[in-house]
Design a protein around this motif. Structure first.
Motif, mmCIF file in Angstrom:
data_model
loop_
_atom_site.group_PDB
_atom_site.id
_atom_site.type_symbol
_atom_site.label_atom_id
_atom_site.label_comp_id
_atom_site.label_asym_id
_atom_site.label_seq_id
_atom_site.Cartn_x
_atom_site.Cartn_y
_atom_site.Cartn_z
ATOM 1 N N PHE A 51 49.471 22.443 43.991
ATOM 2 C CA PHE A 51 48.805 23.530 44.697
ATOM 3 C C PHE A 51 49.821 24.460 45.370
ATOM 4 O O PHE A 51 49.656 25.685 45.350
ATOM 5 C CB PHE A 51 47.842 22.963 45.752
ATOM 6 C CG PHE A 51 46.612 22.332 45.170
ATOM 7 C CD1 PHE A 51 45.576 23.117 44.692
ATOM 8 C CD2 PHE A 51 46.488 20.956 45.102
ATOM 9 C CE1 PHE A 51 44.436 22.543 44.151
ATOM 10 C CE2 PHE A 51 45.354 20.363 44.576
ATOM 11 C CZ PHE A 51 44.329 21.153 44.091
ATOM 12 N N ILE A 52 50.852 23.887 45.956
ATOM 13 C CA ILE A 52 51.870 24.710 46.618
ATOM 14 C C ILE A 52 52.615 25.558 45.589
ATOM 15 O O ILE A 52 52.887 26.752 45.817
ATOM 16 C CB ILE A 52 52.845 23.808 47.403
ATOM 17 C CG1 ILE A 52 52.101 23.089 48.527
ATOM 18 C CG2 ILE A 52 53.993 24.634 47.976
ATOM 19 C CD1 ILE A 52 52.942 22.061 49.273
ATOM 20 N N ALA A 53 52.948 24.966 44.446
ATOM 21 C CA ALA A 53 53.629 25.725 43.397
ATOM 22 C C ALA A 53 52.737 26.843 42.865
ATOM 23 O O ALA A 53 53.205 27.968 42.621
ATOM 24 C CB ALA A 53 54.034 24.791 42.256
ATOM 25 N N SER A 54 51.446 26.560 42.703
ATOM 26 C CA SER A 54 50.512 27.589 42.231
ATOM 27 C C SER A 54 50.440 28.748 43.203
ATOM 28 O O SER A 54 50.457 29.924 42.800
ATOM 29 C CB SER A 54 49.123 26.983 42.020
ATOM 30 O OG SER A 54 49.149 25.955 41.051
ATOM 31 N N PHE A 98 43.142 37.306 31.472
ATOM 32 C CA PHE A 98 44.302 38.116 31.840
ATOM 33 C C PHE A 98 45.590 37.535 31.263
ATOM 34 O O PHE A 98 46.484 38.291 30.863
ATOM 35 C CB PHE A 98 44.403 38.225 33.360
ATOM 36 C CG PHE A 98 43.520 39.274 33.952
ATOM 37 C CD1 PHE A 98 43.854 40.619 33.870
ATOM 38 C CD2 PHE A 98 42.344 38.933 34.600
ATOM 39 C CE1 PHE A 98 43.042 41.595 34.411
ATOM 40 C CE2 PHE A 98 41.518 39.902 35.136
ATOM 41 C CZ PHE A 98 41.867 41.239 35.042
ATOM 42 N N SER A 99 45.701 36.229 31.208
ATOM 43 C CA SER A 99 46.903 35.614 30.634
ATOM 44 C C SER A 99 47.024 35.942 29.148
ATOM 45 O O SER A 99 48.124 36.240 28.655
ATOM 46 C CB SER A 99 46.867 34.091 30.823
ATOM 47 O OG SER A 99 46.918 33.743 32.184
ATOM 48 N N ALA A 100 45.906 35.903 28.436
ATOM 49 C CA ALA A 100 45.928 36.245 27.018
ATOM 50 C C ALA A 100 46.328 37.708 26.814
ATOM 51 O O ALA A 100 47.104 38.032 25.905
ATOM 52 C CB ALA A 100 44.564 35.974 26.389
ATOM 53 N N LEU A 109 53.078 34.336 33.727
ATOM 54 C CA LEU A 109 52.486 33.390 32.779
ATOM 55 C C LEU A 109 52.579 31.957 33.307
ATOM 56 O O LEU A 109 51.666 31.150 33.085
ATOM 57 C CB LEU A 109 53.186 33.501 31.425
ATOM 58 C CG LEU A 109 52.880 34.765 30.607
ATOM 59 C CD1 LEU A 109 53.674 34.762 29.312
ATOM 60 C CD2 LEU A 109 51.386 34.871 30.323
ATOM 61 N N THR A 110 53.665 31.642 34.002
ATOM 62 C CA THR A 110 53.763 30.324 34.640
ATOM 63 C C THR A 110 52.685 30.159 35.696
ATOM 64 O O THR A 110 52.070 29.091 35.819
ATOM 65 C CB THR A 110 55.158 30.144 35.265
ATOM 66 O OG1 THR A 110 56.161 30.293 34.270
ATOM 67 C CG2 THR A 110 55.285 28.770 35.911
ATOM 68 N N MET A 111 52.449 31.229 36.470
ATOM 69 C CA MET A 111 51.349 31.212 37.432
ATOM 70 C C MET A 111 50.024 30.951 36.725
ATOM 71 O O MET A 111 49.199 30.148 37.190
ATOM 72 C CB MET A 111 51.287 32.544 38.177
ATOM 73 C CG MET A 111 50.092 32.674 39.118
ATOM 74 S SD MET A 111 49.680 34.400 39.504
ATOM 75 C CE MET A 111 49.013 34.942 37.923
ATOM 76 N N GLY A 112 49.808 31.630 35.586
ATOM 77 C CA GLY A 112 48.572 31.428 34.839
ATOM 78 C C GLY A 112 48.401 29.990 34.369
ATOM 79 O O GLY A 112 47.293 29.440 34.418
ATOM 80 N N VAL A 113 49.497 29.376 33.923
ATOM 81 C CA VAL A 113 49.427 27.982 33.474
ATOM 82 C C VAL A 113 49.100 27.054 34.636
ATOM 83 O O VAL A 113 48.238 26.154 34.519
ATOM 84 C CB VAL A 113 50.757 27.579 32.804
ATOM 85 C CG1 VAL A 113 50.780 26.083 32.520
ATOM 86 C CG2 VAL A 113 50.962 28.352 31.512
ATOM 87 N N LEU A 114 49.753 27.256 35.767
ATOM 88 C CA LEU A 114 49.509 26.394 36.927
ATOM 89 C C LEU A 114 48.082 26.547 37.445
ATOM 90 O O LEU A 114 47.403 25.555 37.740
ATOM 91 C CB LEU A 114 50.513 26.717 38.034
ATOM 92 C CG LEU A 114 51.964 26.306 37.772
ATOM 93 C CD1 LEU A 114 52.878 26.843 38.867
ATOM 94 C CD2 LEU A 114 52.082 24.794 37.682
ATOM 95 N N VAL A 115 47.625 27.789 37.558
ATOM 96 C CA VAL A 115 46.264 28.024 38.049
ATOM 97 C C VAL A 115 45.240 27.469 37.058
ATOM 98 O O VAL A 115 44.253 26.835 37.437
ATOM 99 C CB VAL A 115 46.034 29.524 38.289
ATOM 100 C CG1 VAL A 115 44.568 29.811 38.602
ATOM 101 C CG2 VAL A 115 46.908 30.016 39.432
ATOM 102 N N GLY A 116 45.469 27.711 35.765
ATOM 103 C CA GLY A 116 44.543 27.182 34.760
ATOM 104 C C GLY A 116 44.518 25.667 34.736
ATOM 105 O O GLY A 116 43.451 25.058 34.572
ATOM 106 N N PHE A 117 45.683 25.048 34.912
ATOM 107 C CA PHE A 117 45.738 23.587 34.932
ATOM 108 C C PHE A 117 44.960 23.028 36.120
ATOM 109 O O PHE A 117 44.177 22.078 35.975
ATOM 110 C CB PHE A 117 47.198 23.144 35.005
ATOM 111 C CG PHE A 117 47.380 21.650 35.083
ATOM 112 C CD1 PHE A 117 47.206 20.863 33.960
ATOM 113 C CD2 PHE A 117 47.733 21.047 36.281
ATOM 114 C CE1 PHE A 117 47.368 19.476 34.032
ATOM 115 C CE2 PHE A 117 47.898 19.671 36.363
ATOM 116 C CZ PHE A 117 47.724 18.889 35.234
ATOM 117 N N VAL A 152 34.917 30.165 37.344
ATOM 118 C CA VAL A 152 35.043 31.626 37.357
ATOM 119 C C VAL A 152 36.517 32.031 37.376
ATOM 120 O O VAL A 152 36.949 32.916 36.621
ATOM 121 C CB VAL A 152 34.291 32.221 38.557
ATOM 122 C CG1 VAL A 152 34.595 33.709 38.703
ATOM 123 C CG2 VAL A 152 32.795 32.006 38.403
ATOM 124 N N VAL A 153 37.295 31.388 38.227
ATOM 125 C CA VAL A 153 38.730 31.685 38.293
ATOM 126 C C VAL A 153 39.412 31.328 36.985
ATOM 127 O O VAL A 153 40.293 32.062 36.501
ATOM 128 C CB VAL A 153 39.373 30.934 39.477
ATOM 129 C CG1 VAL A 153 40.889 31.116 39.469
ATOM 130 C CG2 VAL A 153 38.792 31.410 40.800
#
Length: 323
Positions: free
Chosen positions: A93-96, A31-33, A67-75, A23-24
């Motif tokens: 996880f800490i970076a996200s 939202f990233s797109a 967008l970096t947040m989106g990449v980290l969360v998506g990864f 879901v996340v």
């Protein structure tokens, strides 16, 4: 019978385990797109002059961070869906989490730069600047402190393998409360001073532009305010980690998109203006502040109103505000 039941239970258990991350992942991808599309529009509508402005560069920085947040969360969520959670390190996880909680602070700082259009550093007394910017600078410093404490506590809880960093966290609640106060001050102070400085203008294209600025500024405050209130309520009443992550992500995207949409709108106006005017030399020289013209500027006997880096007369009927 058991052979039919066992695969079904295994599948159900697997689906239940990946559902929160899935879901996340879907929400984050959508939202990233959307944010990336707005970023492309901003670059397409930007001009050589607008790209030199600090606010444009801050917008680009905020978009890159989100967008970096989106990449980290998506990864991370993608690894969970693929059942490869063991391949993720604690640093990921800490970076996200760091990239998740800090972007609203940068977006709010971009909104604060609008006050510099009304009170430029080069022509405003230091005492006046101190009175205006003391509160927002203090509250932003406090926000940095509470967010740093939250990330540190999250890292400690992650290493210990216990606890929900979202549920009733005093640092997050303090951050959202201060974000409300920070945005309320910046928006109300900006609109109040803008109204005072343009109250004498009764006709032309300027009043309509001011109304548009008011609506955009109100939207940049109302939507983050709504999400801040929802975040505080859910954090104190619901212990769902998935809900907390979703609301944090949406809050980040809504905050940066609000600022970005305002910048895109004004970039579009500037882009159209630069292509509709025959010569840049025919334009009035933009200045800061609000003043009456000198004698040499009274060619038509009209009052020239200067707000931010824009100008307006009843003849030209053009006006812009440097965002």
């Amino acid at each position: 019978m058991s052979s039919a039941t066992d695969p079904e239970s295994i599948v159900n258990e697997y689906v239940a385990s990946i559902q929160p991350a899935f879901v996340v992942l879907l929400a984050n991808t959508a939202f990233s797109a959307s944010l990336f599309t707005l970023f492309v529009v901003l670059l397409a509508l930007s001009t050589k002059e607008s790209r030199r402005r600090v606010v444009f560069r801050l917008n680009v920085l905020a978009i890159c961070i989100v967008l970096t947040m989106g990449v980290l969360v998506g990864f991370g969520d993608g690894k969970i869906v693929l059942n490869k959670l063991d391949q993720l390190s604690q640093a990921t996880f800490i970076a996200s989490m760091t990239f998740t909680v800090f972007p609203p602070l940068l977006s709010d700082s971009i909104l604060l730069t609008r006050l510099l259009a009304l009170y430029p550093l080069s022509s405003t007394r230091p005492v006046t600047l101190l009175k205006i910017f003391t509160f927002p600078l203090c509250i932003k410093s406090a926000r940095v402190v509470v967010l740093t404490l939250f990330v540190n506590g999250y890292a400690n809880a992650l290493r210990a393998g216990s606890g929900n960093p979202w549920f009733r966290n005093p640092n997050l609640i303090a951050e959202w409360t201060m974000q409300i106060a920070d945005n309320a001050y910046s928006v109300s102070f900006f609109l109040y001073n803008l109204r005072i400085r343009t109250s004498s203008i009764k006709r032309g294209g300027l009043p309509a532009r001011i109304r548009q600025i008011f609506y955009i500024s109100a939207a940049n405050f109302v939507f983050p305010l709504m999400f801040n209130i929802v975040l505080i309520i859910c954090s104190t009443t619901d212990s769902s980690y998935t809900l907390g992550v979703l609301l944090l992500l949406i809050n980040n995207y809504v905050t940066v998109m609000g600022v970005l949409c305002a910048t895109v709108w004004f970039s579009r106006s500037e882009w159209v203006q630069t292509r509709s005017e025959p010569s840049s030399g025919d334009m009035l020289t933009p200045e800061l502040g609000l003043r009456r013209p000198h004698d040499g500027e009274r060619t038509f006997g009209n009052e020239i109103v200067m707000v931010g880096k824009g100008s307006a007369t009843s003849d030209t009927r053009t006006w812009t505000v440097d965002r």
